[in-house]
Design an enzyme around this catalytic site. Structure first.
Site, PDB file in Angstrom:
ATOM      1  N   ASN A  46      -7.501 -35.603   3.819  1.00 38.97           N
ATOM      2  CA  ASN A  46      -8.441 -36.685   4.144  1.00 38.97           C
ATOM      3  C   ASN A  46      -8.035 -38.037   3.587  1.00 38.97           C
ATOM      4  O   ASN A  46      -8.803 -38.991   3.624  1.00 38.97           O
ATOM      5  CB  ASN A  46      -9.854 -36.294   3.686  1.00 38.97           C
ATOM      6  N   ARG A 118     -11.210 -35.724  13.903  1.00 39.05           N
ATOM      7  CA  ARG A 118     -12.118 -36.884  13.854  1.00 39.05           C
ATOM      8  C   ARG A 118     -11.316 -38.175  13.691  1.00 39.05           C
ATOM      9  O   ARG A 118     -11.848 -39.265  13.844  1.00 39.05           O
ATOM     10  CB  ARG A 118     -13.036 -36.780  12.642  1.00 39.05           C
ATOM     11  N   ASP A 332     -17.467 -30.227   0.657  1.00 42.93           N
ATOM     12  CA  ASP A 332     -16.362 -29.330   1.052  1.00 42.93           C
ATOM     13  C   ASP A 332     -16.070 -28.281  -0.004  1.00 42.93           C
ATOM     14  O   ASP A 332     -15.299 -27.358   0.237  1.00 42.93           O
ATOM     15  CB  ASP A 332     -15.082 -30.142   1.273  1.00 42.93           C
ATOM     16  N   VAL A 354     -25.328 -33.198   2.842  1.00 43.37           N
ATOM     17  CA  VAL A 354     -24.443 -34.099   3.594  1.00 43.37           C
ATOM     18  C   VAL A 354     -24.387 -33.752   5.073  1.00 43.37           C
ATOM     19  O   VAL A 354     -24.487 -34.610   5.934  1.00 43.37           O
ATOM     20  CB  VAL A 354     -23.012 -34.082   2.995  1.00 43.37           C
TER      21      VAL A 354
HETATM   22  C1  EPZ Z   1     -15.152 -36.915   5.841  1.00 41.35           C
HETATM   23  O1  EPZ Z   1     -15.857 -36.654   7.039  1.00 41.35           O
HETATM   24  C2  EPZ Z   1     -14.220 -35.724   5.652  1.00 41.35           C
HETATM   25  N1  EPZ Z   1     -13.342 -35.630   6.813  1.00 41.35           N
HETATM   26  C3  EPZ Z   1     -15.048 -34.446   5.513  1.00 41.35           C
HETATM   27  O2  EPZ Z   1     -14.148 -33.371   5.277  1.00 41.35           O
HETATM   28  C4  EPZ Z   1     -15.972 -34.584   4.319  1.00 41.35           C
HETATM   29  O3  EPZ Z   1     -16.773 -33.422   4.222  1.00 41.35           O
HETATM   30  C5  EPZ Z   1     -16.862 -35.814   4.519  1.00 41.35           C
HETATM   31  O4  EPZ Z   1     -16.033 -36.988   4.714  1.00 41.35           O
HETATM   32  C6  EPZ Z   1     -17.783 -36.054   3.332  1.00 41.35           C
HETATM   33  O5  EPZ Z   1     -17.025 -36.233   2.177  1.00 41.35           O
HETATM   34  C7  EPZ Z   1     -12.301 -36.485   6.908  1.00 41.35           C
HETATM   35  O6  EPZ Z   1     -12.085 -37.344   6.072  1.00 41.35           O
HETATM   36  C8  EPZ Z   1     -11.420 -36.325   8.120  1.00 41.35           C
HETATM   37  P1  EPZ Z   1     -19.159 -38.848   6.658  1.00 41.35           P
HETATM   38  P2  EPZ Z   1     -16.714 -37.838   7.739  1.00 41.35           P
HETATM   39  O7  EPZ Z   1     -18.977 -39.940   7.648  1.00 41.35           O
HETATM   40  O8  EPZ Z   1     -16.047 -39.135   7.502  1.00 41.35           O
HETATM   41  C9  EPZ Z   1     -23.294 -38.628   8.991  1.00 41.35           C
HETATM   42  C10 EPZ Z   1     -13.025 -31.376   5.782  1.00 41.35           C
HETATM   43  O9  EPZ Z   1     -13.285 -30.171   5.856  1.00 41.35           O
HETATM   44  N2  EPZ Z   1     -22.776 -39.727   9.837  1.00 41.35           N
HETATM   45  O10 EPZ Z   1     -19.203 -39.173   5.196  1.00 41.35           O
HETATM   46  O11 EPZ Z   1     -17.003 -37.428   9.125  1.00 41.35           O
HETATM   47  C11 EPZ Z   1     -22.537 -37.340   9.258  1.00 41.35           C
HETATM   48  O12 EPZ Z   1     -23.054 -36.678  10.388  1.00 41.35           O
HETATM   49  C12 EPZ Z   1     -14.014 -32.392   6.322  1.00 41.35           C
HETATM   50  O13 EPZ Z   1     -11.969 -31.861   5.310  1.00 41.35           O
HETATM   51  C13 EPZ Z   1     -23.636 -40.329  10.753  1.00 41.35           C
HETATM   52  O14 EPZ Z   1     -24.810 -39.962  10.841  1.00 41.35           O
HETATM   53  O15 EPZ Z   1     -18.047 -37.740   6.847  1.00 41.35           O
HETATM   54  C14 EPZ Z   1     -22.763 -36.559   7.988  1.00 41.35           C
HETATM   55  O16 EPZ Z   1     -24.045 -35.958   8.032  1.00 41.35           O
HETATM   56  C15 EPZ Z   1     -15.332 -31.756   6.707  1.00 41.35           C
HETATM   57  N3  EPZ Z   1     -23.139 -41.325  11.546  1.00 41.35           N
HETATM   58  C16 EPZ Z   1     -22.790 -37.663   6.918  1.00 41.35           C
HETATM   59  O17 EPZ Z   1     -23.035 -38.901   7.614  1.00 41.35           O
HETATM   60  C17 EPZ Z   1     -21.845 -41.764  11.458  1.00 41.35           C
HETATM   61  O18 EPZ Z   1     -21.453 -42.698  12.195  1.00 41.35           O
HETATM   62  C18 EPZ Z   1     -21.476 -37.765   6.153  1.00 41.35           C
HETATM   63  O19 EPZ Z   1     -20.468 -38.026   7.080  1.00 41.35           O
HETATM   64  C19 EPZ Z   1     -20.981 -41.138  10.520  1.00 41.35           C
HETATM   65  C20 EPZ Z   1     -21.473 -40.120   9.714  1.00 41.35           C
END
Ligand code: EPZ
Length: 460
Positions: A46, A118, A332, A354
């Site tokens: 990530n 993503r 994670d 989360v």
């Molecule tokens: C990143 O995902 C990581 N993935 C995830 O790891 C990690 O679990 C997550 O961050 C939290 O640390 C990568 O970096 C590729 P968020 P990301 O935006 O960026 C909501 C793994 O297994 N949200 O912090 O997608 C979302 O639905 C993966 O390596 C919105 O609502 O995480 C979630 O509930 C899994 N609207 C929360 O925020 C948006 O536009 C956190 O998502 C964006 C996110």
């Protein structure tokens, strides 16, 4: 006796566009043996993937070191090449990117790649800066929630981008260029923070980002952007100021280690009553994990070149854990840990705050004999951190329950690794199919299982 794959999963990782995880590969594991030995974790999935996107912003080549040989890197490599960036493996674990001939890519090429990750959404800002437009197909990634991108699109509009949604995905243009903006995220989203950083660094003027994510991978990306010539101030209270500059040069950077992989192997050591030295793991980025690991009954020794995780004997102790944004206990980390908690003497609770569907993997553990109840409405009625949606709140694990082998199909990356740990822990034989998903984020995991003495046959 281990029979390793003839065609190791991960040699495909660098084949651009390899959509690993759609194959019928499976692994048959004879459980009940402790994992003992030494493995190495390299750069974080990530961070490395985002650092590769950042290379698109530069006027000159960049070199990234400690790049993990995983299929997510293969996907981003394919995307960069589709946009005319040359990607060269210049040494073991080292990639060099030359962005001097960036050009518009054919949508079908990008669409073929975007389905399993993503990361494509993070190409928006760099492509708008380089080409004046971006076409982003529907995204992939783990099905652990609906994974919306509203925070991303709202931020891009704040910079002056025009977003058109079509059946193919989204098309963005910036008719008047991109201008610095004041943005406040509804939630400290990792991806949305990266979106703002990758767009603001070349926007005209200053951007103020409030309620930003501050994960270690974010800070490492900021370090990379600073090397490139960006001016980024991380203020107290999750505020980040970015002063747009005229141009950025290439970087040379060694990626931060993968703390998720390190925590996964630590949980595997605990669950299998083993002893694993994780070379490359560093204490600073694992603090909250190490505290929980110790409270459950695990032991660890911090060395300069890694961390030794082991089961010191005795009973495991139940804990209550709530996942959170950094510096909290990372979402994670909970899936692999839950397997160890099935062996704790008493009732543990893991509170997921989360993602809204991050306990699906427990179905397989229950089938193997675990006593886990997932409560969808949480343990308290306060409004949740993530706006608008109820989150699948809490898994209640009652132990100890011996696990027995089962036939399992991997649902997602971290859940899939938990299934591996469960099969290694269980008495008897398990067959795990669709293991290709695991190679998205766990470099050479088949070789590592072999190095740790696991008893399995992999049928790639
Ligand atoms: C990143 O995902 C990581 N993935 C995830 O790891 C990690 O679990 C997550 O961050 C939290 O640390 C990568 O970096 C590729 P968020 P990301 O935006 O960026 C909501 C793994 O297994 N949200 O912090 O997608 C979302 O639905 C993966 O390596 C919105 O609502 O995480 C979630 O509930 C899994 N609207 C929360 O925020 C948006 O536009 C956190 O998502 C964006 C996110």
């Amino acid at each position: 006796m281990n029979s390793l794959a003839v065609n190791s999963l991960n040699t495909d990782a660098h084949k651009a566009g390899e959509r690993v995880g759609l194959r019928s590969d499976k692994i048959v594991i004879n459980g009940g043996k402790p994992l003992i030995g030494r493995i190495k974790v390299r750069g974080a999935k990530n961070l490395a993937t985002k650092a590769m996107v950042a290379a698109l912003l530069a006027e000159s080549p960049s070199t990234l070191r400690d790049v993990p040989d995983i299929s997510d890197v293969g996907v981003v490599t394919g995307m960069l090449e589709a946009y005319g960036v040359s990607v060269t493996k210049t040494a073991e674990g080292e990639l060099t990117f030359d962005p001097s001939n960036v050009l518009a890519a054919h949508f079908s090429k990008i669409d073929a790649l975007a389905g399993s990750s993503r990361i494509p959404i993070l190409f928006c800002g760099p492509l708008l800066h380089r080409l004046g437009e971006a076409l982003i197909p529907d995204l992939g990634g783990c099905r652990i929630g609906d994974r919306p991108i509203d925070f991303h699109l709202d931020a891009l509009r704040a910079f002056g981008a025009v977003v058109d949604k079509s059946y193919e995905g989204i098309r963005l243009t910036a008719p008047n260029g991109l201008v610095g903006a004041d943005i406040e995220l509804p939630y400290p989203s990792v991806g949305a923070t990266e979106q703002v950083l990758l767009t603001a660094v070349l926007a005209k003027g200053v951007t103020e980002l409030k309620n930003a994510a501050i994960e270690p991978e974010i800070m490492d990306l900021i370090a990379i952007l600073q090397k490139m010539g960006a001016i980024i101030n991380v203020e107290p209270n999750r505020v980040i100021f970015i002063e747009g500059v005229e141009k950025l040069e290439g970087y040379t950077h060694r990626a931060l280690f993968d703390r998720n992989e390190a925590a996964s192997w630590a949980s595997a050591a605990l669950a299998t009553e083993g002893d694993i030295f994780v070379e490359g793991a560093m204490q600073a980025e694992l603090m909250n994990f190490l505290n929980i690991f110790r409270k459950v009954g695990g032991a660890f020794d911090i060395h300069e070149d890694g961390i030794r995780f082991y089961h010191p004997g005795g009973e495991l102790t139940p804990v209550v854990v709530e996942t959170d944004v950094h510096p909290g206990f990372m979402t994670d980390w909970q899936q692999p840990l839950i397997v160890a908690l099935t062996k704790a003497h008493g009732v543990s609770v893991v509170h997921e705050t989360v993602y809204e569907n991050r306990f699906g993997f427990t179905d397989a553990l229950i089938e193997m004999g675990a006593d886990i109840v997932v409560h969808k409405d949480g343990l308290e009625s306060v409004t949740r951190r993530v706006p608008r949606r109820r989150l699948e709140q809490a898994a209640v694990i009652t132990g100890p329950t011996p696990l027995h082998g089962a036939d399992i199909r991997v649902p997602d990356l971290r859940g899939g690794f938990s299934h591996l740990i469960a099969a290694l822990t269980a008495e008897g034989q398990s067959t795990i199919s669709n293991v290709g998903i695991i190679s998205r984020g766990y470099e050479h995991f088949i070789d590592k299982l072999d190095a740790l003495g696991a008893d399995f046959v992999y049928e790639g």
